[in-house]
Scaffold this motif. Structure first.
Motif, PDB file in Angstrom:
ATOM      1  N   GLN A  76      20.981  96.661  72.387  1.00 12.46           N
ATOM      2  CA  GLN A  76      21.869  95.987  71.614  1.00 12.46           C
ATOM      3  C   GLN A  76      23.006  95.365  72.401  1.00 12.46           C
ATOM      4  O   GLN A  76      23.299  93.881  72.394  1.00 12.46           O
ATOM      5  CB  GLN A  76      22.628  96.658  70.588  1.00 12.46           C
TER       6      GLN A  76
ATOM      7  N   LYS B 280      21.837  92.242  74.845  1.00 11.91           N
ATOM      8  CA  LYS B 280      21.604  90.940  74.113  1.00 11.91           C
ATOM      9  C   LYS B 280      22.750  90.213  73.906  1.00 11.91           C
ATOM     10  O   LYS B 280      22.916  88.932  73.306  1.00 11.91           O
ATOM     11  CB  LYS B 280      20.694  91.408  72.856  1.00 11.91           C
ATOM     12  N   ASN B 281      23.949  90.790  74.080  1.00 12.77           N
ATOM     13  CA  ASN B 281      25.376  90.212  73.666  1.00 12.77           C
ATOM     14  C   ASN B 281      26.176  90.099  74.790  1.00 12.77           C
ATOM     15  O   ASN B 281      26.221  90.619  75.775  1.00 12.77           O
ATOM     16  CB  ASN B 281      25.989  90.838  72.404  1.00 12.77           C
TER      17      ASN B 281
ATOM     18  N   GLN C  61      27.314  95.372  63.430  1.00 14.54           N
ATOM     19  CA  GLN C  61      25.961  95.367  64.279  1.00 14.54           C
ATOM     20  C   GLN C  61      25.912  96.889  64.603  1.00 14.54           C
ATOM     21  O   GLN C  61      24.752  97.289  64.761  1.00 14.54           O
ATOM     22  CB  GLN C  61      26.497  94.348  65.426  1.00 14.54           C
TER      23      GLN C  61
END
Length: 325
Positions: A229, A232-233, A269
């Motif tokens: 996660q 990806k950010n 998230q």
């Protein structure tokens, strides 16, 4: 003995007054700052201006795997030692003494323990180089030394620090003998001491300002999924998660995430809830250079680990110091 360590005399004098012990001081030691003899027991002195939460990890690092009989030959002497730092020194079988006379000395048959002596307030480092702007500039220079050749204007753009501040910080770093300027280039000097002062400044000055929120996870933590996660950010791991990635030898229990994404979005998230005792710190991502990884710059990770005071983190910090810095 170097001039800045004259407080050793004050500390030893105070210890003599409190214990009525006969103490011999040898201030001409080359490999140590000084040495003392008490009842025929000799201890080599390592002088520190202050020993507190922000630098206790660095002090403990060289002694993580050292035998107790070797540690008993040493005595840390400081102007100021915080109570929590004193407890960590004592639990790691390291001797200490401050100028107020608070001490724990244990070697062979010698045992001296004094506590409760009121300590003078310790003044934090006021050098511009180790305030917020200076710490940000130094992070760039220590992490990406190729930037030492950049102009003040270029460094200003890379750090969001004014050109005037960049100029003043460099002047101070030169005065402090951390930067050597030649006709062709600038060179970092005394890197070990510079890193130590950066870590102290970071944990005392900058880290409290960039801490956005402490949170807790509302579900079971699968670190492998969390890594995906984050990748990806626009966010990176610090502290234990970063150490787990860099060393492949740690299972995170406390988490630090550097991100400028809205807290509401992060909460959604990662399924988070605010909690002052939660095991996730969310901090501002305060550097602009690309680290090409999902971990914070090694210097930041090192500072995060050192400030925790946990022995396993100190061991990981030592590995990162040796391999990444």
């Amino acid at each position: 003995m170097i001039r800045n360590n004259d407080f050793i005399y004050d500390a030893v004098s105070k210890l003599e007054t409190l214990t009525h012990a006969m103490i011999e001081l040898d201030s001409k030691r080359k490999e140590y700052d000084a040495a003392i003899s008490i009842n025929n027991q000799r201890l080599n002195i390592i002088a520190k201006a202050a020993i507190r939460d922000s630098n206790i990890g660095m002090i403990l690092t060289p002694f993580v795997n050292q035998a107790d009989n070797e540690k008993s030959n040493l005595l840390f002497v400081a102007k100021y030692i915080s109570k929590s730092a004193a407890n960590l020194l004592k639990s790691n079988n390291l001797n200490y003494l401050d100028v107020s006379g608070n001490t724990h000395i244990k070697k062979n048959g010698l045992f001296i323990y004094v506590e409760g002596q009121k300590a003078d307030k310790y003044d934090k480092d006021q050098s511009r180089a180790f305030q917020e702007a200076g710490l940000k500039l130094l992070l760039l220079l220590l992490s990406k030394p190729e930037n030492l050749v950049c102009s003040y204007r270029e460094l200003s753009e890379k750090t969001d620090i004014s050109i005037g501040s960049v100029s003043n910080i460099f002047s101070e770093l030169e005065d402090l003998k951390f930067i050597l300027r030649t006709k062709q280039k600038r060179i970092i000097k005394n890197k070990k001491e510079l890193i130590e002062r950066w870590v102290i400044g970071y944990n005392e000055v900058l880290k409290p300002r960039i801490l956005r929120k402490r949170m807790k996870f509302l579900q079971h933590i699968d670190f492998n999924l969390l890594k995906d996660q984050v990748a990806k950010n626009n966010m990176v791991w610090g502290g234990e998660p970063a150490a787990a990635i860099l060393t492949k030898n740690l299972r995170p229990e406390q988490y630090i995430l550097y991100s400028n994404i809205e807290l509401s979005e992060l909460s959604k998230q990662f399924r988070l809830a605010p909690n002052p005792n939660g095991n996730l710190e969310i901090c501002e991502l305060f550097w602009k250079f690309d680290n090409n990884t999902i971990t914070a710059p090694p210097l930041v990770v090192y500072a995060d680990l050192i400030s925790s005071g946990f022995e396993r983190n100190i061991e990981m910090a030592k590995i990162i110091l040796e391999n990444e810095l």
